[in-house]
Design an enzyme around this catalytic site. Structure first.
Site, PDB file in Angstrom:
ATOM      1  N   LYS A   1       0.829  -1.212   0.000  1.00 41.22           N
ATOM      2  CA  LYS A   1       0.000   0.000   0.000  1.00 41.22           C
ATOM      3  C   LYS A   1       0.864   1.262   0.000  1.00 41.22           C
ATOM      4  CE  LYS A   1      -2.270  -0.951   3.835  1.00 41.22           C
ATOM      5  NZ  LYS A   1      -1.674  -2.246   4.215  1.00 41.22           N
TER       6      LYS A   1
ATOM      7  N   ARG B   1      -9.217   1.012   9.082  1.00 39.20           N
ATOM      8  CA  ARG B   1      -8.730  -0.327   9.416  1.00 39.20           C
ATOM      9  C   ARG B   1      -9.766  -1.120  10.198  1.00 39.20           C
ATOM     10  NH1 ARG B   1      -3.003   0.652   9.164  1.00 39.20           N
ATOM     11  NH2 ARG B   1      -1.736  -1.191   9.533  1.00 39.20           N
TER      12      ARG B   1
ATOM     13  N   ARG C   1      11.824  -5.406   4.520  1.00 41.84           N
ATOM     14  CA  ARG C   1      11.469  -3.994   4.359  1.00 41.84           C
ATOM     15  C   ARG C   1      12.391  -3.088   5.183  1.00 41.84           C
ATOM     16  NH1 ARG C   1       5.295  -2.347   4.800  1.00 41.84           N
ATOM     17  NH2 ARG C   1       5.370  -3.072   6.953  1.00 41.84           N
TER      18      ARG C   1
ATOM     19  N   ARG D   1      11.415  -1.124  10.801  1.00 45.47           N
ATOM     20  CA  ARG D   1      10.359  -0.753  11.747  1.00 45.47           C
ATOM     21  C   ARG D   1      10.344  -1.730  12.916  1.00 45.47           C
ATOM     22  NH1 ARG D   1       4.882   0.121   8.293  1.00 45.47           N
ATOM     23  NH2 ARG D   1       4.058  -0.800  10.199  1.00 45.47           N
TER      24      ARG D   1
ATOM     25  N   ARG E   1       0.021  -8.569  13.768  1.00 36.46           N
ATOM     26  CA  ARG E   1      -0.580  -7.606  12.832  1.00 36.46           C
ATOM     27  C   ARG E   1      -1.423  -8.331  11.785  1.00 36.46           C
ATOM     28  NH1 ARG E   1       4.405  -4.798  10.767  1.00 36.46           N
ATOM     29  NH2 ARG E   1       2.992  -3.711   9.354  1.00 36.46           N
TER      30      ARG E   1
HETATM   31  P1  AMP Z   1       1.000   0.842   9.053  1.00 37.20           P
HETATM   32  O1  AMP Z   1       2.196   1.668   8.760  1.00 37.20           O
HETATM   33  O2  AMP Z   1      -0.208   1.249   8.257  1.00 37.20           O
HETATM   34  O3  AMP Z   1       1.271  -0.643   8.950  1.00 37.20           O
HETATM   35  O4  AMP Z   1       0.607   1.120  10.577  1.00 37.20           O
HETATM   36  C1  AMP Z   1       1.492   0.789  11.638  1.00 37.20           C
HETATM   37  C2  AMP Z   1       0.724   0.673  12.939  1.00 37.20           C
HETATM   38  O5  AMP Z   1       0.107   1.929  13.249  1.00 37.20           O
HETATM   39  C3  AMP Z   1      -0.407  -0.330  12.943  1.00 37.20           C
HETATM   40  O6  AMP Z   1       0.026  -1.658  13.204  1.00 37.20           O
HETATM   41  C4  AMP Z   1      -1.292   0.223  14.057  1.00 37.20           C
HETATM   42  O7  AMP Z   1      -0.757  -0.073  15.315  1.00 37.20           O
HETATM   43  C5  AMP Z   1      -1.173   1.723  13.839  1.00 37.20           C
HETATM   44  N1  AMP Z   1      -2.196   2.203  12.893  1.00 37.20           N
HETATM   45  C6  AMP Z   1      -1.995   2.708  11.635  1.00 37.20           C
HETATM   46  N2  AMP Z   1      -3.162   3.042  11.063  1.00 37.20           N
HETATM   47  C7  AMP Z   1      -4.132   2.738  11.955  1.00 37.20           C
HETATM   48  C8  AMP Z   1      -5.546   2.826  11.949  1.00 37.20           C
HETATM   49  N3  AMP Z   1      -6.224   3.279  10.872  1.00 37.20           N
HETATM   50  N4  AMP Z   1      -6.224   2.423  13.060  1.00 37.20           N
HETATM   51  C9  AMP Z   1      -5.561   1.968  14.145  1.00 37.20           C
HETATM   52  N5  AMP Z   1      -4.243   1.827  14.209  1.00 37.20           N
HETATM   53  C10 AMP Z   1      -3.513   2.215  13.133  1.00 37.20           C
END
Ligand code: AMP
Length: 208
Positions: free
Chosen positions: A14, A89, A123, A152, A163
């Site tokens: 994404k 999400r 990554r 990360r 996740r």
């Molecule tokens: P991402 O970079 O999109 O994988 O997001 C990393 C982490 O941020 C996720 O595993 C969640 O802990 C938090 N996070 C990101 N977007 C959301 C969302 N829309 N709702 C809740 N937690 C989020």
């Protein structure tokens, strides 16, 4: 007007696709994950609040995340549309989003489970927002800004498994949610960055 939501498991690509789309269509790329990580790095009150949650692979509470996105979408650069990456999400977030914006297309990037684990393991990120993969980029520094790349914290294997569980339970139902609204487009994300980008662009250009 292109108000776009990108759906897909962690590691589906994404963020990579959103960065390319931002350039091609000149739309703001809004990644809630990037916003949270920037806040953690800068030690803001929001960052302090969400760090432990993110490190465990859990979701930040809906109210907090929704408020953040609502404020962001109210900014002038979102008037011509946006690319949402990592939001919504949960069904509750998607319903909240409907109360302040309407989504033109939800593009679901479908990838096989093994690919997801492999992609996340390799990554690497830069604080400037660039992302790399060890399979295609061997250096330790960012090609754009020269900063040191990092992995990360939540890309460690045990966190990735959590996740993926959270994705299956909480986020996957959004595919059905947007299908019901007639805006869902699912594309094959297994064929590499370029091929995926062609498919995503076709959807946006109305050719898919
Ligand atoms: P991402 O970079 O999109 O994988 O997001 C990393 C982490 O941020 C996720 O595993 C969640 O802990 C938090 N996070 C990101 N977007 C959301 C969302 N829309 N709702 C809740 N937690 C989020």
């Amino acid at each position: 007007m292109a108000r776009i939501v990108l759906l897909g498991a962690p590691g589906a690509g994404k963020g990579t696709q959103a960065a390319l789309l931002k350039e091609k269509y000149n739309l703001p790329h809004i990644s809630t994950g990037d916003i949270f990580r920037a806040n953690i790095r800068e030690g803001t009150p929001l960052g302090v609040k969400v760090k432990a949650i993110i490190d465990k692979g859990e979701l930040v509470p809906d109210e907090l995340t929704v408020a953040l996105v609502k404020d962001r979408l109210a900014m002038p650069d979102c008037e011509k549309g946006y690319i949402l990456d990592g939001f919504p999400r949960t069904i509750a977030q998607a319903e909240a989003l409907e109360s302040f914006s309407s989504v033109d297309m939800a593009i679901n990037i479908a990838v096989d489970d093994e690919a997801v684990i492999r992609r996340i393991a390799g990554r690497r990120m830069c604080k400037c927002g660039e992302t790399y993969h060890t399979s295609t980029y061997g250096a330790d520094e960012c090609a754009k800004c020269g900063s040191k790349l990092y992995q990360r914290d939540d890309d460690r294997e045990e966190v990735v498994r959590e996740r993926l569980r959270v994705y299956d339970r909480q986020t996957k139902p959004l595919i059905e949610f947007y299908a019901k609204r007639g805006v869902l487009h699912t594309i094959d994300g297994n064929k590499g960055v370029e091929a995926t980008f062609r498919l995503v662009s076709e959807v946006i250009d109305g050719r898919h």
